[in-house]
Design a protein around this motif. Structure first.
Motif, mmCIF file in Angstrom:
data_model
loop_
_atom_site.group_PDB
_atom_site.id
_atom_site.type_symbol
_atom_site.label_atom_id
_atom_site.label_comp_id
_atom_site.label_asym_id
_atom_site.label_seq_id
_atom_site.Cartn_x
_atom_site.Cartn_y
_atom_site.Cartn_z
ATOM 1 N N GLY A 33 -43.782 26.128 37.658
ATOM 2 C CA GLY A 33 -42.857 26.841 36.789
ATOM 3 C C GLY A 33 -43.496 27.849 35.866
ATOM 4 O O GLY A 33 -42.893 28.873 35.536
ATOM 5 N N ILE A 34 -44.727 27.580 35.441
ATOM 6 C CA ILE A 34 -45.424 28.526 34.567
ATOM 7 C C ILE A 34 -45.654 29.838 35.315
ATOM 8 O O ILE A 34 -45.399 30.919 34.780
ATOM 9 N N HIS A 35 -46.076 29.744 36.566
ATOM 10 C CA HIS A 35 -46.313 30.959 37.356
ATOM 11 C C HIS A 35 -45.003 31.682 37.686
ATOM 12 O O HIS A 35 -44.974 32.911 37.727
ATOM 13 N N VAL A 36 -43.938 30.923 37.880
ATOM 14 C CA VAL A 36 -42.625 31.546 38.110
ATOM 15 C C VAL A 36 -42.218 32.329 36.859
ATOM 16 O O VAL A 36 -41.809 33.492 36.946
ATOM 17 N N ALA A 37 -42.349 31.699 35.695
ATOM 18 C CA ALA A 37 -41.984 32.362 34.438
ATOM 19 C C ALA A 37 -42.815 33.628 34.238
ATOM 20 O O ALA A 37 -42.291 34.666 33.815
ATOM 21 N N GLU A 38 -44.103 33.552 34.553
ATOM 22 C CA GLU A 38 -44.974 34.726 34.417
ATOM 23 C C GLU A 38 -44.543 35.834 35.368
ATOM 24 O O GLU A 38 -44.461 37.000 34.980
ATOM 25 N N LYS A 39 -44.247 35.470 36.637
ATOM 26 C CA LYS A 39 -43.828 36.471 37.636
ATOM 27 C C LYS A 39 -42.568 37.212 37.182
ATOM 28 O O LYS A 39 -42.415 38.403 37.425
ATOM 29 N N LEU A 40 -41.636 36.471 36.552
ATOM 30 C CA LEU A 40 -40.346 37.052 36.177
ATOM 31 C C LEU A 40 -40.293 37.497 34.714
ATOM 32 O O LEU A 40 -39.237 37.882 34.219
ATOM 33 N N ASN A 41 -41.427 37.405 34.021
ATOM 34 C CA ASN A 41 -41.471 37.793 32.603
ATOM 35 C C ASN A 41 -40.497 36.979 31.751
ATOM 36 O O ASN A 41 -39.818 37.530 30.889
ATOM 37 N N GLN A 42 -40.389 35.703 32.023
ATOM 38 C CA GLN A 42 -39.483 34.819 31.294
ATOM 39 C C GLN A 42 -40.293 34.018 30.269
ATOM 40 O O GLN A 42 -41.388 33.553 30.584
ATOM 41 N N PRO A 43 -39.760 33.825 29.063
ATOM 42 C CA PRO A 43 -40.458 33.001 28.078
ATOM 43 C C PRO A 43 -40.583 31.550 28.580
ATOM 44 O O PRO A 43 -39.635 31.006 29.142
ATOM 45 N N PHE A 44 -41.747 30.946 28.367
ATOM 46 C CA PHE A 44 -41.968 29.561 28.812
ATOM 47 C C PHE A 44 -40.969 28.585 28.190
ATOM 48 O O PHE A 44 -40.553 27.629 28.830
ATOM 49 N N ASP A 45 -40.594 28.834 26.934
ATOM 50 C CA ASP A 45 -39.691 27.886 26.259
ATOM 51 C C ASP A 45 -38.232 28.059 26.676
ATOM 52 O O ASP A 45 -37.377 27.259 26.296
ATOM 53 N N GLU A 46 -37.944 29.081 27.489
ATOM 54 C CA GLU A 46 -36.584 29.282 28.012
ATOM 55 C C GLU A 46 -36.517 29.051 29.523
ATOM 56 O O GLU A 46 -35.454 29.180 30.125
ATOM 57 N N THR A 47 -37.644 28.710 30.127
ATOM 58 C CA THR A 47 -37.720 28.455 31.560
ATOM 59 C C THR A 47 -37.960 26.966 31.757
ATOM 60 O O THR A 47 -38.969 26.437 31.288
ATOM 61 N N PHE A 48 -37.013 26.302 32.413
ATOM 62 C CA PHE A 48 -37.069 24.849 32.518
ATOM 63 C C PHE A 48 -37.354 24.389 33.943
ATOM 64 O O PHE A 48 -36.887 24.990 34.906
ATOM 65 N N LYS A 49 -38.136 23.333 34.053
ATOM 66 C CA LYS A 49 -38.409 22.716 35.349
ATOM 67 C C LYS A 49 -37.534 21.488 35.500
ATOM 68 O O LYS A 49 -37.088 20.896 34.515
ATOM 69 N N THR A 50 -37.290 21.117 36.746
ATOM 70 C CA THR A 50 -36.465 19.956 37.078
ATOM 71 C C THR A 50 -37.364 18.875 37.650
ATOM 72 O O THR A 50 -38.065 19.100 38.633
ATOM 73 N N LEU A 51 -37.351 17.716 37.011
ATOM 74 C CA LEU A 51 -38.127 16.573 37.491
ATOM 75 C C LEU A 51 -37.168 15.444 37.840
ATOM 76 O O LEU A 51 -36.205 15.192 37.112
ATOM 77 N N ILE A 52 -37.436 14.767 38.935
ATOM 78 C CA ILE A 52 -36.612 13.640 39.365
ATOM 79 C C ILE A 52 -37.442 12.366 39.190
ATOM 80 O O ILE A 52 -38.616 12.327 39.570
#
Length: 159
Positions: A33-52
Protein backbone atom coordinates in the motif's frame (compact mmCIF):
# COMPACT_ATOMS: atom_id res chain seq x y z
CA UNK A 1 -11.76 4.77 -25.06
CA UNK A 2 -12.53 1.28 -23.74
CA UNK A 3 -15.30 0.90 -21.22
CA UNK A 4 -13.97 0.44 -17.72
CA UNK A 5 -14.62 -2.97 -16.22
CA UNK A 6 -16.45 -2.67 -12.93
CA UNK A 7 -15.36 -4.72 -9.94
CA UNK A 8 -17.75 -6.22 -7.39
CA UNK A 9 -16.81 -3.33 -5.11
CA UNK A 10 -17.83 -0.74 -7.72
CA UNK A 11 -21.09 -2.56 -8.45
CA UNK A 12 -21.88 -2.61 -4.71
CA UNK A 13 -21.18 1.13 -4.42
CA UNK A 14 -23.30 1.87 -7.49
CA UNK A 15 -26.19 -0.18 -6.10
CA UNK A 16 -25.83 1.55 -2.71
CA UNK A 17 -25.75 4.96 -4.44
CA UNK A 18 -22.40 5.88 -2.85
CA UNK A 19 -20.27 8.34 -4.80
CA UNK A 20 -16.72 7.27 -5.56
CA UNK A 21 -13.92 7.93 -7.98
CA UNK A 22 -11.53 5.37 -9.41
CA UNK A 23 -7.79 5.74 -9.75
CA UNK A 24 -5.72 3.19 -11.61
CA UNK A 25 -2.02 2.46 -11.76
CA UNK A 26 0.17 0.14 -13.80
CA UNK A 27 1.02 -2.99 -11.91
CA UNK A 28 1.39 -6.62 -12.93
CA UNK A 29 1.62 -8.11 -9.45
CA UNK A 30 1.20 -7.26 -5.79
CA UNK A 31 2.85 -4.14 -4.41
CA UNK A 32 2.27 -2.90 -0.88
CA UNK A 33 0.00 0.00 0.00
CA UNK A 34 2.84 2.43 0.64
CA UNK A 35 4.08 1.99 -2.93
CA UNK A 36 0.54 2.31 -4.28
CA UNK A 37 0.09 5.58 -2.36
CA UNK A 38 3.43 6.84 -3.70
CA UNK A 39 2.55 5.88 -7.30
CA UNK A 40 -0.77 7.76 -7.08
CA UNK A 41 0.51 10.69 -4.99
CA UNK A 42 -1.92 9.84 -2.19
CA UNK A 43 -1.22 10.77 1.45
CA UNK A 44 -0.31 7.69 3.54
CA UNK A 45 -2.80 8.66 6.26
CA UNK A 46 -5.66 8.75 3.71
CA UNK A 47 -4.72 5.50 1.94
CA UNK A 48 -5.98 2.42 3.75
CA UNK A 49 -5.05 -1.24 3.44
CA UNK A 50 -7.45 -4.13 3.97
CA UNK A 51 -6.38 -6.95 6.26
CA UNK A 52 -8.39 -10.12 6.86
CA UNK A 53 -8.10 -11.98 10.16
CA UNK A 54 -9.85 -14.81 11.92
CA UNK A 55 -10.69 -15.12 15.57
CA UNK A 56 -10.51 -18.05 17.97
CA UNK A 57 -14.20 -18.60 17.17
CA UNK A 58 -13.32 -19.24 13.50
CA UNK A 59 -15.11 -16.07 12.39
CA UNK A 60 -13.43 -13.86 9.77
CA UNK A 61 -13.02 -10.11 10.19
CA UNK A 62 -11.92 -7.26 7.97
CA UNK A 63 -9.70 -4.44 9.27
CA UNK A 64 -8.88 -1.21 7.42
CA UNK A 65 -5.97 0.93 8.52
CA UNK A 66 -3.57 3.48 7.07
CA UNK A 67 -0.99 1.82 4.80
CA UNK A 68 2.03 2.91 6.86
CA UNK A 69 0.60 1.59 10.14
CA UNK A 70 0.71 -1.85 11.69
CA UNK A 71 -2.34 -3.67 13.04
CA UNK A 72 -2.36 -4.22 16.81
CA UNK A 73 -3.82 -7.72 17.07
CA UNK A 74 -4.96 -7.19 20.68
CA UNK A 75 -6.85 -4.00 19.80
CA UNK A 76 -8.28 -5.73 16.72
CA UNK A 77 -9.49 -8.69 18.80
CA UNK A 78 -11.05 -6.41 21.40
CA UNK A 79 -12.83 -4.39 18.66
CA UNK A 80 -14.67 -7.53 17.47
CA UNK A 81 -15.20 -9.18 20.86
CA UNK A 82 -12.68 -12.00 20.37
CA UNK A 83 -10.00 -13.23 22.79
CA UNK A 84 -7.49 -13.10 19.93
CA UNK A 85 -7.27 -12.77 16.16
CA UNK A 86 -4.67 -13.91 13.63
CA UNK A 87 -4.07 -12.49 10.19
CA UNK A 88 -5.19 -14.73 7.37
CA UNK A 89 -2.35 -16.46 5.53
CA UNK A 90 -1.70 -14.98 2.07
CA UNK A 91 -2.48 -18.31 0.37
CA UNK A 92 -6.02 -18.26 1.85
CA UNK A 93 -7.02 -14.70 0.87
CA UNK A 94 -8.65 -15.57 -2.47
CA UNK A 95 -10.43 -18.65 -1.10
CA UNK A 96 -11.95 -16.67 1.80
CA UNK A 97 -12.63 -13.27 0.17
CA UNK A 98 -12.80 -13.88 -3.58
CA UNK A 99 -10.13 -11.20 -4.04
CA UNK A 100 -6.39 -11.54 -4.68
CA UNK A 101 -3.68 -10.16 -2.42
CA UNK A 102 -3.29 -6.48 -3.25
CA UNK A 103 -6.85 -6.26 -4.59
CA UNK A 104 -8.72 -7.12 -1.40
CA UNK A 105 -11.35 -4.59 -0.33
CA UNK A 106 -14.07 -4.66 2.34
CA UNK A 107 -16.84 -4.41 -0.25
CA UNK A 108 -18.09 -7.08 -2.61
CA UNK A 109 -16.37 -10.06 -0.98
CA UNK A 110 -17.84 -13.55 -1.21
CA UNK A 111 -19.36 -12.84 2.21
CA UNK A 112 -19.59 -9.54 4.08
CA UNK A 113 -17.38 -9.83 7.16
CA UNK A 114 -17.62 -7.60 10.20
CA UNK A 115 -15.45 -4.63 9.25
CA UNK A 116 -13.55 -2.32 11.58
CA UNK A 117 -12.00 0.86 10.18
CA UNK A 118 -9.23 2.65 12.05
CA UNK A 119 -10.76 5.64 13.81
CA UNK A 120 -8.48 8.16 12.04
CA UNK A 121 -10.78 7.72 9.00
CA UNK A 122 -13.70 9.19 10.95
CA UNK A 123 -12.12 12.63 10.57
CA UNK A 124 -11.60 12.29 6.81
CA UNK A 125 -14.08 13.44 4.18
CA UNK A 126 -12.64 10.94 1.70
CA UNK A 127 -10.13 8.13 1.77
CA UNK A 128 -8.63 5.57 -0.60
CA UNK A 129 -9.12 1.81 -0.47
CA UNK A 130 -8.51 -0.99 -2.92
CA UNK A 131 -10.95 -1.08 -5.80
CA UNK A 132 -11.22 -4.87 -5.88
CA UNK A 133 -8.33 -5.69 -8.19
CA UNK A 134 -4.64 -4.96 -8.38
CA UNK A 135 -4.07 -1.61 -10.10
CA UNK A 136 -7.33 -0.02 -8.93
CA UNK A 137 -8.06 2.31 -6.00
CA UNK A 138 -11.41 3.78 -4.97
CA UNK A 139 -11.76 7.18 -3.29
CA UNK A 140 -14.91 7.52 -1.17
CA UNK A 141 -16.38 8.68 2.11
CA UNK A 142 -15.31 6.48 5.03
CA UNK A 143 -18.54 7.27 6.89
CA UNK A 144 -20.72 6.28 3.93
CA UNK A 145 -18.68 3.10 3.48
CA UNK A 146 -19.06 2.20 7.17
CA UNK A 147 -22.79 2.83 6.98
CA UNK A 148 -23.23 0.69 3.84
CA UNK A 149 -21.30 -2.32 5.18
CA UNK A 150 -22.32 -1.84 8.82
CA UNK A 151 -18.69 -1.22 9.77
CA UNK A 152 -17.44 0.62 12.82
CA UNK A 153 -14.51 2.83 13.75
CA UNK A 154 -11.99 1.84 16.45
CA UNK A 155 -8.33 2.31 17.31
CA UNK A 156 -6.50 -0.58 15.65
CA UNK A 157 -2.88 0.47 15.27
CA UNK A 158 0.28 -0.18 17.23
CA UNK A 159 1.70 2.82 19.00
Amino acid sequence: MAKELKTNAMRFLDKSKIEYTVQTYECDEFIDGIHVAEKLNQPFDETFKTLIAHGKSGTYYCFLLPVAMELDLKKAAKSVGEKSVELLHVKDITKVTGYVRGGCTPIGMKKQFMTVIHNSAENLDLFYISGGRIGTQIKLSPKKLAEAIRGKFCDLIMR
